[in-house]
Design a protein around this motif. Structure first.
Motif, mmCIF file in Angstrom:
data_model
loop_
_atom_site.group_PDB
_atom_site.id
_atom_site.type_symbol
_atom_site.label_atom_id
_atom_site.label_comp_id
_atom_site.label_asym_id
_atom_site.label_seq_id
_atom_site.Cartn_x
_atom_site.Cartn_y
_atom_site.Cartn_z
ATOM 1 N N VAL A 265 9.956 7.987 -12.072
ATOM 2 C CA VAL A 265 10.380 9.320 -12.503
ATOM 3 C C VAL A 265 10.013 10.371 -11.462
ATOM 4 N N LEU A 266 8.892 10.181 -10.788
ATOM 5 C CA LEU A 266 8.378 11.193 -9.860
ATOM 6 C C LEU A 266 9.069 11.180 -8.498
ATOM 7 N N THR A 267 9.726 10.070 -8.136
ATOM 8 C CA THR A 267 10.378 9.998 -6.830
ATOM 9 C C THR A 267 11.830 9.573 -6.975
ATOM 10 N N THR A 268 12.672 10.105 -6.126
ATOM 11 C CA THR A 268 14.089 9.729 -6.139
ATOM 12 C C THR A 268 14.389 8.610 -5.150
ATOM 13 N N ASP A 269 13.421 8.261 -4.324
ATOM 14 C CA ASP A 269 13.589 7.204 -3.332
ATOM 15 C C ASP A 269 13.090 5.883 -3.905
ATOM 16 N N ARG A 270 13.994 4.979 -4.194
ATOM 17 C CA ARG A 270 13.626 3.711 -4.813
ATOM 18 C C ARG A 270 12.672 2.895 -3.933
ATOM 19 N N GLN A 271 12.761 3.098 -2.625
ATOM 20 C CA GLN A 271 11.895 2.353 -1.725
ATOM 21 C C GLN A 271 10.444 2.816 -1.802
ATOM 22 N N GLN A 272 10.247 4.018 -2.352
ATOM 23 C CA GLN A 272 8.906 4.589 -2.398
ATOM 24 C C GLN A 272 8.194 4.355 -3.734
ATOM 25 N N VAL A 273 8.872 3.703 -4.675
ATOM 26 C CA VAL A 273 8.299 3.558 -6.010
ATOM 27 C C VAL A 273 6.976 2.796 -5.972
ATOM 28 N N SER A 274 6.925 1.667 -5.257
ATOM 29 C CA SER A 274 5.694 0.878 -5.231
ATOM 30 C C SER A 274 4.561 1.643 -4.557
ATOM 31 N N PHE A 275 4.894 2.443 -3.517
ATOM 32 C CA PHE A 275 3.867 3.232 -2.830
ATOM 33 C C PHE A 275 3.315 4.315 -3.749
ATOM 34 N N VAL A 276 4.199 5.032 -4.446
ATOM 35 C CA VAL A 276 3.763 6.086 -5.369
ATOM 36 C C VAL A 276 2.975 5.488 -6.533
ATOM 37 N N ALA A 277 3.422 4.307 -7.022
ATOM 38 C CA ALA A 277 2.690 3.643 -8.098
ATOM 39 C C ALA A 277 1.276 3.292 -7.650
ATOM 40 N N GLY A 278 1.129 2.845 -6.408
ATOM 41 C CA GLY A 278 -0.196 2.544 -5.881
ATOM 42 C C GLY A 278 -1.090 3.768 -5.820
ATOM 43 N N LEU A 279 -0.504 4.910 -5.424
ATOM 44 C CA LEU A 279 -1.275 6.151 -5.398
ATOM 45 C C LEU A 279 -1.737 6.544 -6.796
ATOM 46 N N LEU A 280 -0.834 6.430 -7.764
ATOM 47 C CA LEU A 280 -1.193 6.774 -9.132
ATOM 48 C C LEU A 280 -2.290 5.855 -9.662
ATOM 49 N N MET A 281 -2.132 4.560 -9.447
ATOM 50 C CA MET A 281 -3.129 3.607 -9.928
ATOM 51 C C MET A 281 -4.484 3.812 -9.252
ATOM 52 N N GLY A 282 -4.472 4.279 -8.016
ATOM 53 C CA GLY A 282 -5.717 4.463 -7.288
ATOM 54 C C GLY A 282 -6.419 5.771 -7.557
ATOM 55 N N SER A 283 -5.734 6.751 -8.160
ATOM 56 C CA SER A 283 -6.325 8.083 -8.327
ATOM 57 C C SER A 283 -7.477 8.074 -9.335
ATOM 58 N N MET A 284 -7.324 7.364 -10.449
ATOM 59 C CA MET A 284 -8.406 7.319 -11.434
ATOM 60 C C MET A 284 -9.641 6.583 -10.910
ATOM 61 N N PRO A 285 -9.485 5.389 -10.325
ATOM 62 C CA PRO A 285 -10.670 4.743 -9.738
ATOM 63 C C PRO A 285 -11.367 5.606 -8.694
ATOM 64 N N THR A 286 -10.583 6.370 -7.910
ATOM 65 C CA THR A 286 -11.197 7.261 -6.926
ATOM 66 C C THR A 286 -12.060 8.309 -7.614
ATOM 67 N N GLY A 287 -11.537 8.890 -8.695
ATOM 68 C CA GLY A 287 -12.314 9.868 -9.450
ATOM 69 C C GLY A 287 -13.570 9.263 -10.050
ATOM 70 N N THR A 288 -13.473 8.026 -10.519
ATOM 71 C CA THR A 288 -14.633 7.370 -11.115
ATOM 72 C C THR A 288 -15.713 7.104 -10.071
ATOM 73 N N VAL A 289 -15.305 6.751 -8.840
ATOM 74 C CA VAL A 289 -16.276 6.567 -7.759
ATOM 75 C C VAL A 289 -17.043 7.857 -7.521
ATOM 76 N N VAL A 290 -16.322 8.973 -7.416
ATOM 77 C CA VAL A 290 -16.966 10.269 -7.179
ATOM 78 C C VAL A 290 -17.853 10.642 -8.359
ATOM 79 N N GLY A 291 -17.334 10.474 -9.586
ATOM 80 C CA GLY A 291 -18.106 10.821 -10.769
ATOM 81 C C GLY A 291 -19.365 9.993 -10.913
ATOM 82 N N ALA A 292 -19.267 8.679 -10.655
ATOM 83 C CA ALA A 292 -20.435 7.810 -10.774
ATOM 84 C C ALA A 292 -21.508 8.199 -9.764
ATOM 85 N N PHE A 293 -21.104 8.541 -8.542
ATOM 86 C CA PHE A 293 -22.075 8.950 -7.525
ATOM 87 C C PHE A 293 -22.790 10.235 -7.944
ATOM 88 N N LEU A 294 -22.027 11.241 -8.335
ATOM 89 C CA LEU A 294 -22.627 12.525 -8.705
ATOM 90 C C LEU A 294 -23.489 12.391 -9.958
#
Length: 431
Positions: A265-294
């Protein structure tokens, strides 16, 4: 009359300062290093295989429900066998259980890596691999408090949590690109090798210990142990609240299960779907790493327990803003903030350890872990079904609203029952 310092009343004493353990202290412990590195290796391989399955299924079916169903398959097996198998961690030596599970999972994943394996067989193998994670995780979780005492346990848990989330972040963010370069079968072969490496590290780095319940031939049955463990965990109001805090993640992990259709839904380029999905899936774990450290580094032990309810609400509140259908950059920030709130699990874990006898920790942790994975699987499955008929952004927002309501109720319950645990944690952490 004797002079006193300004601002200090006569006869009053400061409360002893609470000592916080450092990451260097726990890393210096050889057995902890073995558990830490072995878990990171196998988890990194798991994330690569999850991305491969998610992307391949969506490419073939373009169905959010089918995609979420396969992703949920990696969470649902503990519903069936987890509570029973977790009891093995109290019945037999925990080191032996972990090594056996790693070796067996390596064999099963190697079978998945054989080209031409049918989809049905692949799903069955995935089911068995995840089922074996129940006794492995229970044994590892029960062994950790024996290696790390006091606030070292929280520091070690935080370090493991950050490493696990980092492995997820790398696996999700780089998974799409690696799958395209390596192919799915090579990725699965890599996953099998991580289990073998983990087993070797455990053999060399963790010493042998006797079984926690060494009762000779008069051992209770697995069913008897499971019932006793259930009564222990759910019969105590404090433990029951802590378990529900852990299972709250079923609401805020839901977005990961529909990340690929959301990316579509967020991208109109079908070739970019897997890349954008990876970014989305990685954003929460990234936040948890920062939160756990702090959370583990700058908040003292008793304040972590007091802040647990507020942090739990933070995991769900930002997701509600997805209802406004913001652009990708804003969605990444919202999911990142949700991940930061997930650091409350560190405090919940530490409080849980305080309330459970050492010889029952394997089964107790196993029951919680099984429910944890089951709640994630059910949440993802429900989210996928809803995203088949609704905008994925609205599904994420509804999950956030429902989770916030539950988190607020749990925060009220916890505020009324946490004083005894806080005093015990403070006593262990004071110098």
């Amino acid at each position: 009359m004797a002079a006193t310092r300004p601002g200090r009343l006569p006869g009053r004493h400061r409360r002893p300062a609470e000592r916080q353990a450092t990451y260097g202290e726990v890393i210096a412990i050889r057995e902890f290093r073995a558990l830490w590195i072995g878990q990171a290796l196998s988890l990194l391989g798991d994330q690569l295989s999850r991305v491969a399955l998610s992307v391949l299924v969506f490419q073939r079916t373009e169905s959010p429900l089918a995609t979420a169903s396969v992703y949920a398959l990696t969470y649902l097996p503990p519903i069936i066998g987890g509570p029973l198998l977790a009891g093995l961690a109290d019945r037999y030596a925990r080191r032996r259980i972990m090594i056996f599970c790693d070796l067996l999972r390596a064999v099963l994943v190697a079978l998945m890596a054989i080209p031409g394996t049918s989809f049905a067989v692949l799903c069955a193998l995935v089911f068995c691999v995840v089922l074996l994670s129940a006794p492995f995780s229970a044994a590892r979780a029960a062994l950790l408090p024996e290696l790390l005492k006091g606030d070292r346990y929280v520091a070690g848990s935080a370090l493991q949590n950050m490493t696990n989330q980092g492995a997820q972040m790398l696996g999700f963010a780089l998974g799409g690109a690696l799958i395209m370069a390596m192919g799915p079968y090579r990725a699965l072969a890599l996953d099998a090798s991580t289990f073998l490496a983990s087993a070797l590290i455990l053999v060399s780095g963790v010493r042998r210990r006797p079984a926690p319940l060494d009762t000779g031939t008069d051992r209770p049955s697995m069913w008897t142990m499971t019932r006793a463990g259930s009564r222990l965990v759910f019969g105590d109001p404090r433990l029951r609240t802590l378990v529900l805090f852990a299972w709250l993640c079923g609401f805020y992990v839901l977005p990961e299960g529909i990340a690929t259709p959301y990316a579509d839904v967020l991208t109109t380029d079908r070739q970019q779907v897997s890349f954008v999905a990876g970014l989305l899936m990685g954003s929460m774990p990234t936040g948890t790493v920062v939160g756990a450290f702090l959370f583990s580094r700058y908040v003292n032990p008793s304040k972590r327990l007091r802040a647990m309810g507020w942090m739990a609400m933070l995991t769900c509140a930002p997701l509600i803003l997805c209802a406004m259908e913001p652009p990708l950059a804003v969605v990444l920030v919202l999911w990142f903030l949700s991940g930061i709130g997930g650091a409350y699990q560190l405090a919940a874990n530490a409080a849980f350890v305080q309330c459970v006898p050492a010889e029952r920790r394997g089964l107790a942790f196993g029951l919680v872990q099984s429910g944890l994975l089951a709640s994630q699987g059910v949440g993802i499955l429900v989210g996928g079904a809803a995203a088949d008929v609704l905008n994925p952004a609205h599904v994420v927002a509804m999950a956030g609203a429902a989770g916030l309501s539950v988190a607020a109720a749990l925060a009220v319950l916890w505020a009324g029952s946490c004083k005894e645990i806080i005093e015990k944690v403070r006593a262990e952490a004071t110098v």
